[in-house]
Motif scaffolding. Structure first.
Motif, PDB file in Angstrom:
ATOM      1  N   ARG A  51      29.528 -31.511 -72.581  1.00  0.00           N
ATOM      2  CA  ARG A  51      30.588 -31.701 -71.582  1.00  0.00           C
ATOM      3  C   ARG A  51      30.190 -31.081 -70.245  1.00  0.00           C
ATOM      4  NH1 ARG A  51      35.778 -29.263 -73.575  1.00  0.00           N
ATOM      5  NH2 ARG A  51      36.495 -29.810 -71.499  1.00  0.00           N
ATOM      6  N   LEU A  52      29.651 -29.881 -70.289  1.00  0.00           N
ATOM      7  CA  LEU A  52      29.303 -29.179 -69.047  1.00  0.00           C
ATOM      8  C   LEU A  52      28.284 -29.952 -68.218  1.00  0.00           C
ATOM      9  CD1 LEU A  52      29.295 -26.681 -67.169  1.00  0.00           C
ATOM     10  CD2 LEU A  52      27.586 -25.656 -68.687  1.00  0.00           C
ATOM     11  N   LEU A  53      27.239 -30.459 -68.873  1.00  0.00           N
ATOM     12  CA  LEU A  53      26.123 -31.081 -68.150  1.00  0.00           C
ATOM     13  C   LEU A  53      26.194 -32.604 -68.141  1.00  0.00           C
ATOM     14  CD1 LEU A  53      23.275 -28.780 -69.518  1.00  0.00           C
ATOM     15  CD2 LEU A  53      24.563 -28.529 -67.380  1.00  0.00           C
ATOM     16  N   GLY A  54      27.245 -33.156 -68.723  1.00  0.00           N
ATOM     17  CA  GLY A  54      27.363 -34.616 -68.754  1.00  0.00           C
ATOM     18  C   GLY A  54      26.300 -35.273 -69.614  1.00  0.00           C
ATOM     19  N   LEU A  55      25.887 -34.576 -70.686  1.00  0.00           N
ATOM     20  CA  LEU A  55      24.828 -35.109 -71.555  1.00  0.00           C
ATOM     21  C   LEU A  55      25.359 -36.199 -72.479  1.00  0.00           C
ATOM     22  CD1 LEU A  55      23.059 -31.805 -72.705  1.00  0.00           C
ATOM     23  CD2 LEU A  55      22.176 -33.502 -71.085  1.00  0.00           C
ATOM     24  N   GLN A  56      24.516 -37.172 -72.760  1.00  0.00           N
ATOM     25  CA  GLN A  56      24.779 -38.169 -73.789  1.00  0.00           C
ATOM     26  C   GLN A  56      23.874 -37.865 -74.986  1.00  0.00           C
ATOM     27  OE1 GLN A  56      27.162 -40.606 -73.306  1.00  0.00           O
ATOM     28  NE2 GLN A  56      27.553 -39.503 -71.401  1.00  0.00           N
ATOM     29  N   ILE A  57      24.289 -38.364 -76.152  1.00  0.00           N
ATOM     30  CA  ILE A  57      23.449 -38.237 -77.347  1.00  0.00           C
ATOM     31  C   ILE A  57      22.048 -38.777 -77.024  1.00  0.00           C
ATOM     32  CG2 ILE A  57      23.063 -39.228 -79.662  1.00  0.00           C
ATOM     33  CD1 ILE A  57      25.207 -37.330 -79.965  1.00  0.00           C
ATOM     34  N   GLY A  58      21.022 -37.992 -77.332  1.00  0.00           N
ATOM     35  CA  GLY A  58      19.649 -38.443 -77.113  1.00  0.00           C
ATOM     36  C   GLY A  58      19.022 -37.957 -75.823  1.00  0.00           C
ATOM     37  N   ASP A  59      19.820 -37.351 -74.921  1.00  0.00           N
ATOM     38  CA  ASP A  59      19.308 -36.976 -73.597  1.00  0.00           C
ATOM     39  C   ASP A  59      18.326 -35.812 -73.609  1.00  0.00           C
ATOM     40  OD1 ASP A  59      20.527 -38.892 -72.071  1.00  0.00           O
ATOM     41  OD2 ASP A  59      22.180 -37.627 -71.373  1.00  0.00           O
ATOM     42  N   ALA A  60      18.677 -34.723 -74.311  1.00  0.00           N
ATOM     43  CA  ALA A  60      17.965 -33.452 -74.100  1.00  0.00           C
ATOM     44  C   ALA A  60      17.875 -32.619 -75.370  1.00  0.00           C
ATOM     45  CB  ALA A  60      18.703 -32.637 -73.037  1.00  0.00           C
ATOM     46  N   HIS A  61      16.785 -31.906 -75.525  1.00  0.00           N
ATOM     47  CA  HIS A  61      16.709 -30.863 -76.542  1.00  0.00           C
ATOM     48  C   HIS A  61      17.580 -29.686 -76.109  1.00  0.00           C
ATOM     49  CE1 HIS A  61      12.583 -32.222 -78.313  1.00  0.00           C
ATOM     50  NE2 HIS A  61      13.602 -32.727 -78.973  1.00  0.00           N
TER      51      HIS A  61
END
Lengths: 170, 170
Positions: A51-61
């Motif tokens: 939520r904080l960084l606007g990440l989607q599944i698969g974006d980042a380790h």
């Protein structure tokens, strides 16, 4: 610890996961993050990175430990993440109100000895005295690590748990 | 690595965080997790623990590294989490399709040496051969740790990235 007690959260987690599975959409994502980035941050319960960084599944380790400190285990993970799975950017996020802020190894070791009768003097809990300094220290540790790719980039932020702000400090 | 390159994700993350801050609701949460639980899992980009487990902000400590392995750094974090911040339950979650599944130290060390010219032979990457076995191994490591409170409970699951299912294995 004995490990023989019931697990209070097991049924709650497994029921939540059943609901999650109902809405699960199959994807073609691999173990390599789409955005080639790794986030290193604290285990703190108030941090929801997606939520904080606007990440989607698969974006980042996402690497998390007490404090978000760059330990040998984080280096192990970053080496694997970069050389085997293609990441090229690291962001270190520490936060206000951290359980390690103002802590001391002496007090923590004493607490463990009093509670368990066992000695934790071999553990450096990596206390934090100033959260901006600890971010800069840990970003520098990533930057000088010779085992990471030469084109790896590292930067760092402080998250304020009281107002939800994220501020880049290095 | 040089650390002099620009940070490609900085503006994206900071913009997302600005949006997050707009909707941020102040709370009275402390560093102690409301549900007294710690989740230990992999850094894998396909794992959003909050959605999978139905977690709310403040519920649980989250520890993540390559594989979700119970390393010395995880023990450091668990000792702090339990003795200083009141957690009493640990769930270890490994997953299918993990980057460590079928990996070998020899191949990983060779890859690092070829890419950087530096030796990573001192790093045990903690490869996984069977994901159920690795969960059982790591739950046992938590259970036999004498530095944790005697009433700490540990259990473990496997998450399947292909269908979104979570299965308790220990």
């Amino acid at each position: 610890m004995s490990g023989t007690e019931p697990a209070p959260s097991a049924s709650w987690f497994l029921q939540a996961a059943e609901q999650f599975q109902v809405g699960f959409e199959p994807n073609a994502l691999s173990a390599s993050p789409v955005r080639h980035i790794v986030v290193v941050t604290c285990m703190d319960a108030r941090l929801d990175l997606f939520r904080l960084l606007g990440l989607q599944i698969g974006d980042a380790h996402i690497l998390r430990n007490a404090g978000g400190r760059v330990t040998d285990d984080v280096i192990r993970s970053l080496v694997l993440s970069s050389h085997a799975l293609g990441t090229r950017e690291v962001v270190v996020i520490h936060h206000t109100g951290c359980g390690l802020l103002g802590a001391t190894n002496e007090r923590l070791r004493s607490k463990v000895r009093d509670a368990t009768g066992h000695c934790a003097d071999h553990i450096d809990f990596l206390p934090i005295h100033d959260v901006k300094e600890s971010v800069c220290h840990d970003v520098a540790a990533v930057q000088r690590c010779e085992l990471l790719p030469c084109d790896m980039v590292a930067w760092g932020c402080v998250y304020d748990v009281t107002d939800g702000s994220l501020t880049r400090v290095v």
